[in-house]
Write a protein that holds these residues in place. Structure first.
Motif, PDB file in Angstrom:
ATOM      1  N   ARG A  20       0.819  -1.220   0.000  1.00 56.69           N
ATOM      2  CA  ARG A  20       0.000   0.000   0.000  1.00 56.69           C
ATOM      3  C   ARG A  20       0.849   1.265   0.000  1.00 56.69           C
ATOM      4  O   ARG A  20       0.324   2.362  -0.145  1.00 56.69           O
ATOM      5  N   HIS A  21       2.143   1.116   0.235  1.00 55.29           N
ATOM      6  CA  HIS A  21       3.048   2.270   0.289  1.00 55.29           C
ATOM      7  C   HIS A  21       4.198   2.035  -0.698  1.00 55.29           C
ATOM      8  O   HIS A  21       5.276   1.582  -0.318  1.00 55.29           O
ATOM      9  N   ARG A  22       3.958   2.324  -1.932  1.00 59.79           N
ATOM     10  CA  ARG A  22       4.924   2.010  -3.001  1.00 59.79           C
ATOM     11  C   ARG A  22       6.244   2.754  -2.849  1.00 59.79           C
ATOM     12  O   ARG A  22       7.293   2.244  -3.239  1.00 59.79           O
ATOM     13  N   ARG A  23       6.192   3.957  -2.297  1.00 58.74           N
ATOM     14  CA  ARG A  23       7.438   4.723  -2.145  1.00 58.74           C
ATOM     15  C   ARG A  23       8.395   4.006  -1.206  1.00 58.74           C
ATOM     16  O   ARG A  23       9.599   3.912  -1.482  1.00 58.74           O
ATOM     17  N   GLU A  24       7.867   3.486  -0.098  1.00 55.32           N
ATOM     18  CA  GLU A  24       8.697   2.767   0.861  1.00 55.32           C
ATOM     19  C   GLU A  24       9.229   1.468   0.257  1.00 55.32           C
ATOM     20  O   GLU A  24      10.357   1.060   0.538  1.00 55.32           O
ATOM     21  N   PHE A  25       8.413   0.843  -0.567  1.00 56.49           N
ATOM     22  CA  PHE A  25       8.864  -0.375  -1.248  1.00 56.49           C
ATOM     23  C   PHE A  25      10.069  -0.067  -2.135  1.00 56.49           C
ATOM     24  O   PHE A  25      11.064  -0.797  -2.146  1.00 56.49           O
ATOM     25  N   GLY A  26       9.991   1.048  -2.862  1.00 53.39           N
ATOM     26  CA  GLY A  26      11.109   1.451  -3.716  1.00 53.39           C
ATOM     27  C   GLY A  26      12.362   1.763  -2.916  1.00 53.39           C
ATOM     28  O   GLY A  26      13.480   1.416  -3.318  1.00 53.39           O
ATOM     29  N   LEU A  27      12.184   2.410  -1.741  1.00 56.31           N
ATOM     30  CA  LEU A  27      13.329   2.716  -0.880  1.00 56.31           C
ATOM     31  C   LEU A  27      14.025   1.440  -0.413  1.00 56.31           C
ATOM     32  O   LEU A  27      15.255   1.350  -0.404  1.00 56.31           O
ATOM     33  N   GLY A  28      13.229   0.457  -0.033  1.00 58.01           N
ATOM     34  CA  GLY A  28      13.796  -0.742   0.561  1.00 58.01           C
ATOM     35  C   GLY A  28      14.410  -1.713  -0.411  1.00 58.01           C
ATOM     36  O   GLY A  28      15.219  -2.567  -0.025  1.00 58.01           O
ATOM     37  N   ILE A  29      14.054  -1.585  -1.679  1.00 59.96           N
ATOM     38  CA  ILE A  29      14.525  -2.562  -2.653  1.00 59.96           C
ATOM     39  C   ILE A  29      15.945  -2.247  -3.147  1.00 59.96           C
ATOM     40  O   ILE A  29      16.673  -3.147  -3.587  1.00 59.96           O
ATOM     41  N   VAL A  30      16.355  -0.981  -3.045  1.00 62.45           N
ATOM     42  CA  VAL A  30      17.668  -0.567  -3.573  1.00 62.45           C
ATOM     43  C   VAL A  30      18.825  -1.268  -2.856  1.00 62.45           C
ATOM     44  O   VAL A  30      19.691  -1.884  -3.500  1.00 62.45           O
ATOM     45  N   PRO A  31      18.918  -1.196  -1.502  1.00 64.60           N
ATOM     46  CA  PRO A  31      20.035  -1.877  -0.831  1.00 64.60           C
ATOM     47  C   PRO A  31      20.002  -3.388  -1.049  1.00 64.60           C
ATOM     48  O   PRO A  31      21.056  -4.024  -1.138  1.00 64.60           O
ATOM     49  N   ALA A  32      18.799  -3.958  -1.122  1.00 65.84           N
ATOM     50  CA  ALA A  32      18.682  -5.402  -1.339  1.00 65.84           C
ATOM     51  C   ALA A  32      19.226  -5.801  -2.704  1.00 65.84           C
ATOM     52  O   ALA A  32      19.864  -6.849  -2.854  1.00 65.84           O
ATOM     53  N   LEU A  33      18.990  -4.972  -3.710  1.00 59.27           N
ATOM     54  CA  LEU A  33      19.524  -5.247  -5.051  1.00 59.27           C
ATOM     55  C   LEU A  33      21.051  -5.194  -5.052  1.00 59.27           C
ATOM     56  O   LEU A  33      21.706  -6.023  -5.700  1.00 59.27           O
ATOM     57  N   ILE A  34      21.622  -4.225  -4.338  1.00 63.67           N
ATOM     58  CA  ILE A  34      23.079  -4.110  -4.270  1.00 63.67           C
ATOM     59  C   ILE A  34      23.673  -5.344  -3.596  1.00 63.67           C
ATOM     60  O   ILE A  34      24.651  -5.936  -4.083  1.00 63.67           O
ATOM     61  N   THR A  35      23.064  -5.762  -2.478  1.00 70.49           N
ATOM     62  CA  THR A  35      23.552  -6.946  -1.770  1.00 70.49           C
ATOM     63  C   THR A  35      23.419  -8.184  -2.635  1.00 70.49           C
ATOM     64  O   THR A  35      24.325  -9.031  -2.667  1.00 70.49           O
ATOM     65  N   LEU A  36      22.293  -8.306  -3.336  1.00 69.25           N
ATOM     66  CA  LEU A  36      22.090  -9.466  -4.201  1.00 69.25           C
ATOM     67  C   LEU A  36      23.170  -9.544  -5.277  1.00 69.25           C
ATOM     68  O   LEU A  36      23.709 -10.632  -5.549  1.00 69.25           O
TER      69      LEU A  36
END
Length: 251
Positions: A20-36
């Motif tokens: 329901r909060h797409r902005r927060e989803f976008g914030l949280g996905i960036v560090p996870a992509l770098i780690t992946l």
């Protein structure tokens, strides 16, 4: 069983919150992509040079008759890759939270504000560098414990029958407990709850930690899933923190 269900419910609620909060989803996905990206590179390296490492570790097998040397070294390569995957699952969250600390602090605070009856979120009162130092220190301590468990489970995996049945299930629950600790630490650190207190709190309610973390650990075994679940995992862990501390929460 009730606590297990409560933990699982918070896992689902966290995923619904970020949906329901797409902005927060976008914030949280960036560090996870770098780690992946870092972990994929490391896993490729293990697979690429696994044969050479296997040969280096087993010079005693050089004179074994065919096909025993090849079979033994092949099994060792598979075991090394399995260990690398287990270590990746155990450490992915801690590394991602460390890299994305500012992002996940924002998500956690916004979750607190959205469900708090007075619309406020607890604050640590510490400078950003102090919070980063505490996060780094605690992450290293948790990683050491997680690695010890990884080695133990790796060794037990060679036990006939048990290693192929009981140990994988045990690994999911052990990993789930550490994931819960790592994720709740974001909200608990803002509340001034230290690592030893965090561990004691979760040990006293292991079922709730397993209910939240075990499904997450199982999902993290699927490539790329961890990236998309991380923002919701942080949101859900914040809700779980409020449950553990009996803080009033709006539905």
């Amino acid at each position: 069983m009730r606590d297990f269900g409560v933990g699982f419910t918070h896992f689902l609620q966290g995923q619904r919150w970020v949906a329901r909060h797409r902005r927060e989803f976008g914030l949280g996905i960036v560090p996870a992509l770098i780690t992946l990206a870092l972990y994929v590179a490391a896993l490729i390296a293990v697979i690429t040079w696994g044969g050479d490492l296997s040969d280096t570790l087993t010079p005693f097998a050089d004179h074994w008759p065919s096909p025993w040397a090849g079979l033994f070294r092949g099994a060792l390569i598979i075991a090394l890759v399995a260990l690398a995957v287990l270590v990746a699952v155990l450490t992915f969250t801690a590394v991602t939270l460390l890299l994305g600390s500012p992002f996940y602090d924002v998500i956690s605070e916004r979750v607190d504000r959205s469900v708090s009856p007075d619309g406020t979120a607890p604050e640590s009162g510490l400078a950003w560098w102090q919070e980063l130092w505490i996060s780094l220190r605690d992450s290293v301590r948790i990683l050491v414990r997680a690695m010890l468990w990884a080695v133990l489970l790796f060794v037990l995996g060679f036990v006939p029958v048990v290693g192929q049945t009981v140990i994988p299930v045990l690994a999911v629950f052990v990993t789930g407990f550490f994931l819960t600790q790592e994720l709740t630490s974001v909200a608990l650190q803002r509340r001034g709850v230290h690592l030893n207190q965090q561990m004691g709190m979760l040990r006293s309610r292991k079922a709730i930690a397993w209910g939240f973390g075990a499904p997450l650990a199982a999902a993290f075994l699927i490539p790329f899933v961890a990236v998309f679940l991380m923002p919701g995992a942080v949101a859900g862990a914040t809700l779980l923190t409020r449950e553990l501390l009996s803080e009033p929460t709006r539905p």
